[in-house]
Design an enzyme around this catalytic site. Structure first.
Site, short mmCIF file in Angstrom:
data_model
loop_
_atom_site.label_atom_id
_atom_site.label_comp_id
_atom_site.label_asym_id
_atom_site.label_seq_id
_atom_site.Cartn_x
_atom_site.Cartn_y
_atom_site.Cartn_z
N ASN A 386 17.67 6.81 -52.53
CA ASN A 386 16.99 5.80 -51.73
C ASN A 386 16.25 4.80 -52.61
O ASN A 386 16.24 3.60 -52.34
CB ASN A 386 16.03 6.47 -50.76
CG ASN A 386 15.33 5.47 -49.85
OD1 ASN A 386 14.19 5.11 -50.08
ND2 ASN A 386 16.03 5.02 -48.83
N GLU A 838 39.49 -1.28 -19.80
CA GLU A 838 40.23 -1.66 -18.60
C GLU A 838 41.37 -2.61 -18.94
O GLU A 838 42.50 -2.41 -18.52
CB GLU A 838 39.29 -2.30 -17.59
CG GLU A 838 39.96 -2.67 -16.28
CD GLU A 838 38.98 -3.22 -15.26
OE1 GLU A 838 39.45 -3.85 -14.28
OE2 GLU A 838 37.76 -3.03 -15.41
N ARG A 916 31.89 -12.01 -8.97
CA ARG A 916 30.98 -10.94 -8.55
C ARG A 916 29.53 -11.32 -8.84
O ARG A 916 28.63 -11.00 -8.05
CB ARG A 916 31.33 -9.61 -9.21
CG ARG A 916 30.48 -8.45 -8.69
CD ARG A 916 30.94 -7.11 -9.21
NE ARG A 916 32.02 -6.51 -8.46
CZ ARG A 916 31.85 -5.68 -7.43
NH1 ARG A 916 30.64 -5.40 -7.01
NH2 ARG A 916 32.89 -5.14 -6.82
N GLU A 1304 28.51 2.14 -10.96
CA GLU A 1304 27.90 0.89 -11.40
C GLU A 1304 26.54 0.57 -10.75
O GLU A 1304 25.68 -0.02 -11.40
CB GLU A 1304 28.87 -0.27 -11.13
CG GLU A 1304 30.11 -0.22 -11.99
CD GLU A 1304 31.16 -1.23 -11.55
OE1 GLU A 1304 31.39 -2.19 -12.30
OE2 GLU A 1304 31.73 -1.07 -10.46
#
Length: 1368
Positions: A386, A838, A916, A1304
């Site tokens: 680090n 989709e 929509r 939804e």
């Protein structure tokens, strides 16, 4: 020169180095051959068939690849167990260790481990892709703890694991049974109970009804808690006696001597594991360009994402001199290879044992480490790694510098020098190490009396996130003539320069001064000029980051003042109202509560059944596309992508790619057998760009090779020359340029808006704009497809991770010029979709099909997370312009609204999304006069697409913004404006639909009573009066979500049901299981229809050759549609069986089925369903767009830190009307998951694109393309009190078994958190006399919260009207 290096190497290695690497995997001994140094542990595990360990991101940011690694520590004489990210761990780094994967702790054949069992029973697995990682994180915690962990430890331990489905609550509840609690609750074999006979819930210890399992099919019952799991036994000896089948640490590894390793990998990689410092130094002298690795958490990222190539890797994990941890008189000596978890342990030890005045720096370091990455990273990342990475946003380097730490550096000759930490960092990623030197150790000095060290950090997300700005500060006082003077001070910031930066002018100014309020004001003025950030600095957020530098110092000043007052050194401390500036955030454990009504139909419907695949998912046995065994000779593909936002392709040179190892072929637009024009609604895309590219990430071609890594490497070697063209990179630019997709203008009208505004009946009119940010889907399983040909290309078959197998079938048939009947797409399950799979999954499968078709070989494509995020589209960003008229009482009379969404470079579903949004643009408010216009913007970004809510949330969020604007204008609370304007039964909506069965007011009233809104308002107001720098806010927000596809033809569903002679039932339908429990609900419907147990029903994979022409699994309506189709098929079969059943009334279902078979009765049926009475005509703007509406409302209470913008959700209370739930456990899981995903959208997840407002990003490029830069909610972000209730006694006559859709509708309810944040900001602004309305875009990130909380600090850098930039 090469021979000289070889000679030096030979001398360095000597004769004791081994080339034999041995590991154990799930108790099985495995010898690792030489030549695998290029592999990660994850790649190896998956290659040997252990596919339960998943690849989610490849950068250690999601936890899906978590495994447990056990090693034997000889100096402690015991085995140690720790969780790691297998995707980053080099294979040889675990040599000599025992790796346990999810398959190794339990499976469905030999039995589940209690961790797995508990998670399955508690509904803690939905899509299941992240589940093995959670299981292994929890399992490792139990194996590594000597005592039962606390609930706080459990939640902290899960910080490195991400889940996109569940909302985390059921996961935490499932694992909570392993926490220390009141054992008496679990001592009896039966559930504990109160004196009144009430069952005691083992998880909460509170009375509940979870022990009552008698549910009548004719009556309903109320369940207040869905938890049915009990605590498991625990051994306090070694923390691993949870079952008698635990895998022990292999005796061979315990007895085997560790040997230094010298191994190799693909491409000439050399891997060394020395055991002594001298060996390290000798190798370093041979290979000065080598990389020292411990956890590989940085090098792994560099090689994978930054294309860095390191030919020599030296693992220093086993070098004793680099692993020292010594407590000395002058401080702590920490070896460079010490892991961060080891550092945490020693820091805890010394802070507990030594005087507190000596350990101020230790405490600061410990607090900073708490928020440093996830547990899996801290388990392997080293202190020295680090430090030497020299990241400008390192959380620890500012503290090393401020604490006065010293770094010991050794060269190849063994000479050691010491350098102060503050002098070590020279420039961006440059440190004070010569080519022959390495970091040996760190000395952290003890602090002195009246010396204080403090840490600071602000990130997008509290847990497991890189800092936006961090700091380490130290001060030491001395008493001079009765006054306490500053003797020494260090102020170091990260995130404001190329290196961790010391505020040297401010330090000089402060030393020798008296610590008082006058000094604070002067110091802030000096500090403002001391820390400079250029306006175009990488990372942006300049005003915010500048303000944090002052905010941190202000907090430091107040903290030091308080500490000195507590010690009696200062007479005056910090005023009570100011203490909130210094209160450290300490998160209590979260608490969940669920309330629902059980209405049972038959044997299964209405019961809270666990997900049918839950046991497969918790054991790693559930197969996803990438887990499926591939056929012989399978090739792997990588996409060739555009690097320009808009350009003409001049040439494509693949000559270097052809010589790349494993290269098989490159396929471009000219190689497509069928059509190159594709698209969801209109064919406006090219599968492979032929002449012009219109976004960064557009597919130009596909490269195929023998492995995934070789395909990617070959793709990188294809050179494309471009000629840049003008690009449109925002909605505003599109509007200005009239850049719209053709034929996408829409309008809805109710009443006469113009007349209403002109008539003067509106007492007030407000106008404004609302920007709505986008959102990445971040499904845990990336896009993937496996495509193969049959009969020499006459048929094509594929397995795909998609919500739309039929769309895949169409796209592949189109590009290959095949009939649909010769293309088959199958989907078993997908690891999350949310709309992202989709339509945008189709071109991925189509691209792979082209290669498979030409080569006649199977081709597999799995997108890397960064590619997936860059090219597959997100939730649409929106711009809304409103004009709203209303009375002085708050009654809304007119709304004129313009909506624009950012479609990207193709239409895809953007017009439907806009429609929509327009349908939902009034949310739940009855407005007499409305005019809503919308248009789809064309921009040069990858095409945006469907996402949970499909535009509805954006439309409703814009509505709630003008509701809040009205409330501020009228000096009322928004809830009052909302109630006054609610829709009622019989209201006619602005698109002509009549509201029926409206339960809005019932939902609202129940929520109002549940959250005791008036009392909550009073409590918040009281808190805000008592606290200047922390403010709380509350909000109640309603929702009304229309259920149906808005395209009428898509509201159809098919199913195939077979009854077998043993009484079992096989169901196939057109929907896809993606975690939402669709298959489980379908099985419940079938089981109840036939009156058989749920276990007798099996739902098979979704396949286009079983159920044709299926609509995508979307729009929340799939349980309605496919459930009805399955019921139709079942009823057909039952009607055929009835005559036989009536003659054999006492027979079982299996006996009746056998009798029907003997009578030659068809026991198979195809069911079909169409949603009735819907249809909308855009030509007239009227119709019945939706079958019904799902109503809900949410209350949220938040607390913000006004100085940093940090926030957390204290309370979330949700009430939803889901009719008679088909499965309340699954439905509540959907509500919780949607709500937490919604919190990400409104508060955490910011997409940053290269546009006019983000010029530090290359034009058109996505900066936030992985979990390192894009932050979805983690377990730390769930509300502290999380309550979900389902409205009771409200059957829905419009859907199967009186249920309602759920996927939804709950998403938008998370906006209650946004408006609660705004409520808290209003309280903060009031402190400075600002009472006017102000915009707050989503996501309400710390930047937006902080800069809206106007105070004397922000005024240094921005005006009160400052509006942080947002990519829209």
């Amino acid at each position: 020169m090469g021979s000289l290096t070889a000679e030096k190497e030979k001398l360095a290695l000597g004769e004791e180095w081994s080339e034999e690497a041995i590991i154990y995997v799930n108790g099985v001994r495995r010898v690792l051959p030489d030549g695998l140094a290029h592999l990660t542990l994850l790649q190896y595990l998956r290659e040997i068939g252990l596919t339960g360990t998943k690849l989610g991101c490849g950068e250690g940011g999601c936890g899906a690849c978590t495994v447990m690694v056990s090693s034997y520590e000889r100096h402690m004489k015991k085995s140690m167990h720790f969780a790691i990210n297998a995707c980053l761990a080099p294979l040889y780094s675990v040599e000599g260790m025992h790796i346990i994967t999810v398959e190794g702790i339990g499976n469905c054949q030999r039995g589940l481990h209690p961790v797995q069992e508990s998670l399955a029973q508690a509904h803690g697995s939905q899509c299941g892709f992240c589940t093995p990682g959670f299981v292994m994180s929890m399992y490792t915690l139990l194996r590594s703890n000597k005592q039962q962990p606390s609930e706080e430890q459990i939640e902290e331990n899960l910080a490195g694991n991400l889940c996109r489905c569940t909302g985390y609550r059921p996961i935490v509840d499932a694992f909570r049974v392993f926490a220390k609690t009141d054992d008496s609750l679990y001592t009896n074999s039966t559930s504990a109970s109160t004196s009144k006979g009430e069952t005691i819930c083992p998880s909460t210890g509170k009375p509940c009804l979870c022990g009552k399992d008698k549910v009548s099919s004719s009556t309903s019952s109320v369940v207040a808690c869905g938890k049915k799991h009990q605590s498991v036994s625990f051994s306090e000896i070694d923390g691993n006696a949870y079952t008698d089948k635990e895998l022990i640490f292999p005796p061979e590894l315990r007895l085997r001597n560790i040997m230094p390793l010298s191994l190799h990998g693909f491409g000439g990689i050399k891997w060394y594991r020395p055991l002594r410092l001298q060996h390290v130094l000798d190798l370093w002298s041979c290979y000065p360009e080598a990389k020292l690795v411990v956890g590989n958490t940085e090098v792994g990222i560099e090689t994978k994402f930054k294309k860095a190539q390191y030919k020599v890797l030296i693992s220093v994990t086993h070098v004793a001199e680099l692993n020292v941890l010594n407590v000395k008189d002058e401080g702590m000596e920490i070896g460079a290879s010490v892991r961060l978890t080891q550092l945490q342990e020693i820091l805890r030890k010394v802070t507990a044992e030594r005087p507190c005045h000596e350990t101020s720096s230790c405490t600061a370091m410990l607090e900073q480490l708490k928020w440093f990455a996830g547990k899996q990273i801290r388990n392997v990342a080293s202190v020295g790694g680090n430090i030497c990475t020299a990241s400008p946003i390192s959380d620890l380097n500012p503290l090393w510098m401020a604490s006065g730490a010293k770094f010991q550096i050794v060269n190849c000759k063994g000479n050691i020098r010491t350098v102060l930490a503050k002098d070590f960092f020279l420039g961006y990623r440059k440190v004070d190490l010569q080519h022959d030197e390495i970091l040996l150790s760190i000395l952290l000095p003890w602090t002195r009396p009246f010396e204080f060290v403090k840490e600071f950090k602000q990130a997008h997300r509290r847990e497991d996130d890189i800092a936006l700005v961090n700091a380490g500060m130290r001060i030491w006082f001395r008493k001079d003539e009765g006054s306490w003077m500053i003797s020494d001070i260090s102020i170091v910031y990260g995130g404001v320069a190329a290196v961790s930066l010391t505020a040297s002018k401010t330090e000089t100014f402060l030393i020798g001064n008296k610590w008082d309020m006058k000094l604070l004001e002067d110091a802030l003025s000096v500090l403002k000029e001391d820390i400079c950030l250029a306006h175009d600095a990488p990372g942006g957020m300049i005003e915010f980051r500048k303000s944090l530098t002052l905010s941190f110092f202000y907090k430091f000043f107040m903290w030091v003042t308080h500490e000195m007052n507590q010690k009696g050194a200062f007479k005056e401390g910090v005023h009570a109202t100011q203490l909130s500036a210094i209160q450290r955030y300490a998160r209590p454990t979260s608490d969940g509560n669920q309330s629902y009504e059980l209405v049972r139909h038959g044997t299964a419907v209405g019961l809270p059944m666990a997900h049918l695949s839950s046991k497969l998912q918790v054991t790693g046995g559930a197969e996803y596309t990438d887990d499926t065994p591939t056929p012989p000779h399978t090739l792997h593909a990588a996409l060739l992508l555009s690097k320009r936002a808009h350009a003409r392709i001049l040439s494509i040179d693949d000559s270097f790619a052809k010589s790349s190892p494993g290269f098989v072929g490159l396929f471009l637009s000219r190689d497509i057998p069928g059509s190159n024009k594709i698209g969801t609604i209109v064919h406006d895309e090219e599968l492979f760009a032929s002449e012009i590219v219109t976004c960064v990430g557009q597919v130009v071609g596909i490269v195929v090779a023998d492995t995934h890594e070789n395909a990617k490497a070959a793709s990188d070697k294809v050179n494309i020359e471009y000629k840049d063209l003008p690009a449109i990179l925002s909605i505003r630019e599109a509007i200005k340029s009239c850049s719209f997709h053709p034929n996408t203008e829409r309008c809805l009208v109710k009443g006469d808006v113009k007349w209403c505004f002109d008539s003067g009946i509106c007492d007030r009119i407000a106008e404004g704009e609302v920007q709505v940010g986008g959102q990445e889907h971040f499904y845990l399983e990336p896009h993937s497809s496996l495509v193969w040909t049959v009969d020499s290309g006459n048929e094509v078959h594929m397995l795909s991770s998609t919500q739309a197998p039929y769309a895949h079938q169409i796209f592949v048939a189109l590009v290959l010029d095949l009939p649909l009947s010769k293309v088959v797409c199958k989907t078993k399950r997908i690891g999350g979709g949310f709309g992202g799979k989709e339509t945008r999954s189709c071109f991925v499968a189509a691209a792979a099909s082209v290669a498979s078709y030409h080569l006649r070989r199977p081709v597999k494509i799995v997108l890397d997370r960064d590619v997936d995020m860059m090219i597959t589209g997100q939730r649409h960003s929106f711009l809304g312009k409103y004009k709203v008229g209303y009375t002085n009482d708050g009654k809304i009379l007119a709304l004129d609204l313009e909506l624009y969404n950012n479609a990207g470079n193709s239409l895809d579903l953007s017009l439907s999304v806009l429609e929509r949004a327009m349908f939902h643009s009034e949310n739940v408010y009855d407005i007499p006069h409305i005019k809503v216009r919308g248009q789809v913007c064309y921009t040069n970004f990858p095409s945006n697409t469907a996402f949970r809510g499909f535009g509805g949330p954006q439309g409703m969020l814009i509505a709630e913004n003008w509701i809040q604007r009205i409330a501020v204008d009228l000096h009322k609370i928004p809830e009052e404006i909302r109630e006054l304007n609610f829709h009622n039964e019989g209201s006619v909506l602005h698109y002509g639909q009549l509201l029926q069965n409206c339960t809005l007011r019932q939902v609202w009233d129940e929520l109002k009573a549940s959250c005791d809104f008036l009392k909550a308002r009073e409590s918040v107001s009281h808190f805000n009066l008592q606290n200047r720098w922390k403010k709380r806010g509350i909000a109640m927000v309603p929702t009304k979500f229309g259920i149906s596809f808005t395209a009428k033809h898509m509201n159809q569903a098919g199913a195939l049901v077979h009854v077998y002679t043993d009484g079992t039932v096989l169901v196939t339908h057109g929907g896809v299981e993606m975690g939402q429990g669709l298959h489980t609900k379908i099985a419940q419907i079938a089981a109840s229809s036939f009156n058989i147990p749920l276990s007798s029903v099996f739902v098979s994979e979704t396949s286009t050759d079983k159920v044709p022409n299926s609509s995508p699994t979307a729009a929340s309506a799939n349980s309605d549609m496919y459930g009805a189709a399955v019921l139709d098929a079942c009823e057909q079969i039952k009607a055929r069986m009835q005559p036989i059943a009536s003659r054999n009334k006492e027979s079982s279902f299996a006996e009746v089925a056998r009798a029907c078979y003997m009578e030659r009765i068809d026991l198979s049926a195809h069911g079909f369903y169409i949603t009735p009475d819907i249809g909308f005509d855009w030509k007239v703007g009227k119709g019945t767009a939706f079958n019904y509406y799902t109503y809900g409302a949410a209350f949220a209470e938040v607390e913000i830190d006004t100085l940093t913008g940090d926030f957390h959700t204290r309370v979330a209370d949700i009430v939803m009307d889901l009719g008679h739930s088909l499965n309340p456990a699954i439905d509540i899981g959907q509500i919780e998951g949607a709500f937490i995903q919604g919190i990400g959208w409104i508060a955490l997840e910011e997409l940053k694109w290269g546009d006019a407002d983000h010029k530090w990003i290359r034009p058109g490029n996505l900066y936030t393309c992985g979990p390192g830069t894009y932050k979805i909610p983690s377990v730390n972000d769930i509300p502290l009190k999380f309550k979900v209730s389902l409205l009771k006694g409200v059957p829905n006559p419009r859907a199967i078994h009186s249920s309602k859709a759920v996927g939804e509708p709950p998403f938008f309810l998370a906006s209650a958190v946004l408006f609660a944040i705004k409520d808290a900001i209003i309280a903060a602004r009031a402190e400075e006399g600002h009472f006017d309305w102000f915009p707050l875009d989503n996501p309400a990130t710390p930047e937006r919260i902080r800069m809206a909380c106007i105070d004397s600090i922000t005024k240094h850098f921005a005006s009160p009207n400052y509006h942080p930039k947002l990519s829209v």
